[in-house]
Design a protein around this motif. Sequence first.
Motif, mmCIF file in Angstrom:
data_model
loop_
_atom_site.group_PDB
_atom_site.id
_atom_site.type_symbol
_atom_site.label_atom_id
_atom_site.label_comp_id
_atom_site.label_asym_id
_atom_site.label_seq_id
_atom_site.Cartn_x
_atom_site.Cartn_y
_atom_site.Cartn_z
ATOM 1 N N MET A 34 -1.835 8.641 -15.709
ATOM 2 C CA MET A 34 -2.284 9.926 -15.172
ATOM 3 C C MET A 34 -1.643 11.083 -15.914
ATOM 4 O O MET A 34 -2.306 12.085 -16.220
ATOM 5 C CB MET A 34 -1.976 10.010 -13.679
ATOM 6 C CG MET A 34 -2.859 9.109 -12.840
ATOM 7 S SD MET A 34 -2.465 9.193 -11.103
ATOM 8 C CE MET A 34 -3.083 10.817 -10.698
ATOM 9 N N ARG A 35 -0.363 10.965 -16.245
ATOM 10 C CA ARG A 35 0.307 12.001 -17.029
ATOM 11 C C ARG A 35 -0.306 12.096 -18.418
ATOM 12 O O ARG A 35 -0.494 13.193 -18.948
ATOM 13 C CB ARG A 35 1.794 11.704 -17.155
ATOM 14 C CG ARG A 35 2.579 11.920 -15.885
ATOM 15 C CD ARG A 35 4.001 11.513 -16.026
ATOM 16 N NE ARG A 35 4.733 12.506 -16.791
ATOM 17 C CZ ARG A 35 5.986 12.344 -17.213
ATOM 18 N NH1 ARG A 35 6.623 11.217 -16.943
ATOM 19 N NH2 ARG A 35 6.588 13.284 -17.885
ATOM 20 N N TRP A 37 -3.406 11.278 -19.248
ATOM 21 C CA TRP A 37 -4.754 11.842 -19.099
ATOM 22 C C TRP A 37 -4.669 13.356 -18.907
ATOM 23 O O TRP A 37 -5.475 14.098 -19.455
ATOM 24 C CB TRP A 37 -5.454 11.199 -17.910
ATOM 25 C CG TRP A 37 -6.796 11.752 -17.670
ATOM 26 C CD1 TRP A 37 -7.932 11.489 -18.366
ATOM 27 C CD2 TRP A 37 -7.158 12.733 -16.682
ATOM 28 N NE1 TRP A 37 -8.974 12.214 -17.853
ATOM 29 C CE2 TRP A 37 -8.526 12.986 -16.819
ATOM 30 C CE3 TRP A 37 -6.454 13.407 -15.684
ATOM 31 C CZ2 TRP A 37 -9.196 13.900 -16.004
ATOM 32 C CZ3 TRP A 37 -7.121 14.298 -14.884
ATOM 33 C CH2 TRP A 37 -8.476 14.532 -15.045
#
Length: 42
Positions: A34-35, A37
């Motif tokens: 997520m980081r 992305w």
Amino acid sequence: FATLKRRMRLTCIRYVGITKASGQVLLASIAFNMRRWATIAA
């Protein structure tokens, strides 16, 4: 895996048992992705 150990400080597993330990690694992997992305998308 090396990136998780260095950047996400996943050097030791907190939980006892393969299910909980794999869950911890899974959550760290999700957070890392997520980081990544967010960095790519921004």
